[in-house]
Design an enzyme around this catalytic site. Structure first.
Site, mmCIF file in Angstrom:
data_model
loop_
_atom_site.group_PDB
_atom_site.id
_atom_site.type_symbol
_atom_site.label_atom_id
_atom_site.label_comp_id
_atom_site.label_asym_id
_atom_site.label_seq_id
_atom_site.Cartn_x
_atom_site.Cartn_y
_atom_site.Cartn_z
ATOM 1 N N TYR A 276 52.765 39.567 37.315
ATOM 2 C CA TYR A 276 52.668 39.115 35.926
ATOM 3 C C TYR A 276 53.930 39.408 35.118
ATOM 4 O O TYR A 276 54.048 38.949 33.984
ATOM 5 C CB TYR A 276 51.441 39.737 35.252
ATOM 6 C CG TYR A 276 50.170 38.986 35.590
ATOM 7 C CD1 TYR A 276 49.976 37.683 35.138
ATOM 8 C CD2 TYR A 276 49.180 39.567 36.370
ATOM 9 C CE1 TYR A 276 48.829 36.975 35.461
ATOM 10 C CE2 TYR A 276 48.030 38.873 36.699
ATOM 11 C CZ TYR A 276 47.863 37.576 36.235
ATOM 12 O OH TYR A 276 46.732 36.890 36.554
ATOM 13 N N GLU B 296 31.631 45.044 55.687
ATOM 14 C CA GLU B 296 32.551 43.968 55.330
ATOM 15 C C GLU B 296 32.154 43.275 54.033
ATOM 16 O O GLU B 296 33.006 43.042 53.159
ATOM 17 C CB GLU B 296 32.616 42.929 56.461
ATOM 18 C CG GLU B 296 33.466 41.722 56.108
ATOM 19 C CD GLU B 296 33.401 40.611 57.142
ATOM 20 O OE1 GLU B 296 33.915 39.516 56.863
ATOM 21 O OE2 GLU B 296 32.842 40.833 58.234
ATOM 22 N N ASP C 181 30.798 40.806 60.085
ATOM 23 C CA ASP C 181 30.175 39.564 60.531
ATOM 24 C C ASP C 181 30.337 39.392 62.039
ATOM 25 O O ASP C 181 31.314 39.854 62.638
ATOM 26 C CB ASP C 181 30.810 38.363 59.831
ATOM 27 C CG ASP C 181 30.419 38.249 58.373
ATOM 28 O OD1 ASP C 181 29.389 38.833 57.985
ATOM 29 O OD2 ASP C 181 31.149 37.579 57.614
#
Length: 323
Positions: free
Chosen positions: A27, A115, A171
């Site tokens: 930024y 996760e 997963d």
């Protein structure tokens, strides 16, 4: 121009003895950088080129990881404590250079890295870290995996006794296995900081594709493997066993064989009210009443009317504690 702008900002932070996040760097000159990933890649490249850690440039990642559990607290260098409680809002994991020490009490029995944040939130709000169905309390955390979370897991792996297992729940797909590999062995992009970002003692407990059918979940209800999944799987299968163990590769090959993948959420939403426990938990006349298998079966039977996630974790964590 981007390179010298990043160098200038890092130099300024070092001269002023201040710390700046990668997001703050971005930024400072959005029009020049264009996108965050350019700053991220340059910082990692600069650290590797100079042979230092990113923190030596006074640059840190914005905290993203979350942790909950009543068996630990975090002391910061400013002498303030972050106390972690299971049934309230999870605590943001601070950057590693802000942590003075992690204090674990004697009730801590395991660490679980999840996760998916949605599953993490479910476990935290349900008070799973203090579940009476487990003999010890836990510390549960989630990250994607960002640097602060990886540093935190690494530190826990160093300071906690070997009797406290550090477990990974991801997963059942190629990307979940890669996340488990990053926590345990590190990433290629940040291999120059692997010494402080890996946890070799971490253990992947699931979700395993070969276990899905045990819960009465038909393979046709799972997500199909896409072409990018297939290409990524071949890349992981080609990695040496030192960063992708053969047992993990067999699970990945199984997913390729059935052409399906599964997210952790399916364990939190599916129901198996009339489904018997997996064969590993079936009782026989030879199993003593007070044995671990008997205990696990009782837990399984008590929870069998709901989603399989909780009894699944109970069985996995209990076996890890029994080793």
């Amino acid at each position: 121009a981007i390179l010298f702008r990043v160098l200038d900002l890092c130099h300024g932070a070092l001269l002023q003895h201040t710390t700046i996040t990668k997001r703050e760097l971005f930024y400072h000159d959005v029009s020049l950088f264009g996108k965050q990933s350019r700053v991220d890649d340059l910082i990692d490249d600069l650290a590797a080129t100079f042979g230092v850690n990113r923190s030596d440039l006074n640059v840190t990642a914005s905290p993203k990881g979350l942790v909950c559990g009543s068996a630990a607290s975090i002391e910061l260098y400013m002498r303030s404590y972050l106390r972690v409680f299971p049934n309230f809002k999870p605590t943001l994991i601070p950057p590693g250079d802000e942590i003075a020490q992690i204090i674990a009490n004697e009730a801590l029995g395991y660490v679980l890295v999840v996760e998916k944040e949605a599953v993490f939130q479910t476990l935290c709000t349900s008070g799973f870290a203090d579940s009476e169905l487990l003999p010890r309390r836990g510390l549960i955390m989630t990250g994607q995996p960002d640097v602060a979370t990886r540093e935190f897991v690494h530190t826990l792996g160093v300071i906690l006794p070997e009797s406290i297992p550090i477990l990974l729940l991801v997963d059942a797909d190629v990307y979940g296995l890669e996340i488990a590999s990053v926590y345990k062995y590190g990433s290629r992009r940040m291999r120059h900081e692997a010494e402080t970002l890996t946890c070799p003692r971490a253990e992947w407990i699931g979700v395993r594709g070969s276990e899905i059918s045990s819960f009465g979940i038909h393979p046709d209800t799972l997500l199909p493997i896409t072409e990018p999944d297939y290409k990524k799987s071949l890349e992981l299968l080609s990695r040496p066993d030192s960063v992708m163990p053969s047992s993990w590769k067999r699970e990945l090959a199984h997913l390729l064989h059935i052409r399906r993948k599964a997210e952790i959420e399916i364990m939190a939403t599916a129901t198996f009210a009339k489904i018997p426990p997996p064969p590993s938990l079936m009782l026989s006349n030879n199993v003593p009443a007070g044995s671990l298998d008997s205990y696990l079966f009782s837990s399984w039977a008590a929870l069998a009317k709901g989603p399989p996630l909780i009894p699944y974790l109970i069985s996995k964590i209990s076996r890890a504690l029994a080793v």
